[in-house]
Design an enzyme around this catalytic site. Structure first.
Site, mmCIF file in Angstrom:
data_model
loop_
_atom_site.group_PDB
_atom_site.id
_atom_site.type_symbol
_atom_site.label_atom_id
_atom_site.label_comp_id
_atom_site.label_asym_id
_atom_site.label_seq_id
_atom_site.Cartn_x
_atom_site.Cartn_y
_atom_site.Cartn_z
ATOM 1 N N ASP A 1 -90.017 -33.820 -54.703
ATOM 2 C CA ASP A 1 -89.830 -35.128 -55.322
ATOM 3 C C ASP A 1 -88.565 -35.716 -54.721
ATOM 4 O O ASP A 1 -87.454 -35.259 -55.020
ATOM 5 C CB ASP A 1 -89.688 -34.967 -56.838
ATOM 6 C CG ASP A 1 -89.426 -36.292 -57.562
ATOM 7 O OD1 ASP A 1 -89.273 -37.330 -56.877
ATOM 8 O OD2 ASP A 1 -89.372 -36.277 -58.797
ATOM 9 N N VAL A 2 -88.708 -36.725 -53.871
ATOM 10 C CA VAL A 2 -87.552 -37.232 -53.129
ATOM 11 C C VAL A 2 -86.521 -37.908 -54.021
ATOM 12 O O VAL A 2 -85.384 -38.127 -53.599
ATOM 13 C CB VAL A 2 -87.976 -38.190 -51.991
ATOM 14 C CG1 VAL A 2 -88.783 -37.461 -50.932
ATOM 15 C CG2 VAL A 2 -88.716 -39.405 -52.542
ATOM 16 N N ASN B 1 -90.676 -42.180 -45.388
ATOM 17 C CA ASN B 1 -91.870 -42.979 -45.640
ATOM 18 C C ASN B 1 -92.263 -43.019 -47.114
ATOM 19 O O ASN B 1 -92.931 -43.949 -47.549
ATOM 20 C CB ASN B 1 -93.035 -42.428 -44.812
ATOM 21 C CG ASN B 1 -94.362 -43.043 -45.202
ATOM 22 O OD1 ASN B 1 -94.619 -44.219 -44.931
ATOM 23 N ND2 ASN B 1 -95.216 -42.264 -45.886
ATOM 24 N N TYR C 1 -89.627 -53.943 -56.045
ATOM 25 C CA TYR C 1 -90.038 -53.440 -54.733
ATOM 26 C C TYR C 1 -89.232 -54.122 -53.629
ATOM 27 O O TYR C 1 -88.687 -53.471 -52.732
ATOM 28 C CB TYR C 1 -91.534 -53.684 -54.532
ATOM 29 C CG TYR C 1 -92.079 -53.121 -53.242
ATOM 30 C CD1 TYR C 1 -92.437 -51.785 -53.152
ATOM 31 C CD2 TYR C 1 -92.258 -53.930 -52.124
ATOM 32 C CE1 TYR C 1 -92.951 -51.256 -51.977
ATOM 33 C CE2 TYR C 1 -92.767 -53.420 -50.942
ATOM 34 C CZ TYR C 1 -93.112 -52.081 -50.877
ATOM 35 O OH TYR C 1 -93.612 -51.566 -49.706
#
Length: 258
Positions: free
Chosen positions: A68-69, A95, A163
């Site tokens: 989990d980044v 990414n 976003y």
């Protein structure tokens, strides 16, 4: 072929969000180019399946590590696994990311804001931080980082404030990384992608809200075109860098949006 290019093509790459969609296409293309590729994501079963399939399709080596980044401990464990297996990292492709429903800003919850911040921005920072530590200490030192910026790094869509904010911030992270990496031969660039055909963009064929309030279908392009661009960026010698590249569907309404 230059010495730098040959060295890079036989290196170790990490693609976050590499088990599906655009990340999978990038990972596959990098494997074909000669990299040994680590793919990470949150779902171990999906990653293991993708690694097996990609190895069979390309003959290259793929190594799956669930992570989990947005979690510092998870990212640290990911890089520990890379260091234990390979002893170095030559390429990081940041990414991994997520989107949110296109709804008015005031209707988004704080939890949604934090989730997209963690996936799109904090995750890229945490991976970059760990990559710096490894790339600075490995022998020979150096490496390359490529960030997935999206066209929203420059131009928003309606109802996309969280976003868009994270993707604008990725541009700042890219430039800071490129600057701070200079003394250590760490290059950093950003690829801004417009309408690559993945599960995330499937809704575009049915219509997407435009800046003028209309809903219109938008063209997409194969993810393979984006993957080819990533390979080009990745296989440059470390004394050359693509700081920013936009790859998009020719007829999408980005130019002149509004």
């Amino acid at each position: 072929m230059s010495e730098g290019l040959a060295k890079t093509q036989t290196g170790i790459a990490l693609v976050t969000g590499g088990g599906t969609g655009l990340g999978r296409a990038m990972a596959k293309a990098l494997g074909v180019a000669g990299f040994k590729v680590v793919i990470s994501g949150r779902r171990a079963d999906v990653l293991e399946t993708s690694a097996k399939e990609l190895s069979e399709e390309t003959g290259a080596e793929f190594f799956a590590v669930a992570a989990d980044v947005s979690d510092p401990d998870s990212v640290r464990a990911l890089f520990d696994a890379i260091t234990s297996r390979y002893g170095r990292l030559d390429l990081l492709v940041n990414n991994a990311g997520m989107g949110l429903p296109a709804v008015p800003m005031e209707e988004l919850s704080f939890e949604q804001w934090n989730a997209i911040l963690g996936a799109n921005l904090t995750g890229a920072f945490l991976c970059t931080q760990q990559a710096f530590r490894l790339m600075k200490s490995q022998v020979p030192h150096g490496g390359r980082i490529i960030n997935n910026g999206s066209i929203s790094a420059t131009t928003p869509r309606p109802h996309s404030a969280p976003y868009t904010a994270t993707k604008h911030a990725i541009t700042g992270l890219t430039k800071s990384t490129a600057l701070d990496g200079r003394p250590f031969d760490i290059a950093c660039g950003q690829i801004d992608i417009g309408n690559a055909a993945t599960d995330m963009t499937a809704r575009m064929s049915a219509g997407v809200l435009q800046a003028n309030g209309e809903v219109a279908a938008e063209p997409t392009i194969s993810a393979e075109h984006v993957a080819r661009a990533v390979v080009y960026m990745a296989t440059l010698p470390l004394d050359a860098n693509v700081l920013s590249m936009t790859v998009m569907a020719t007829k999408m309404p980005l130019v002149g949006r509004g």
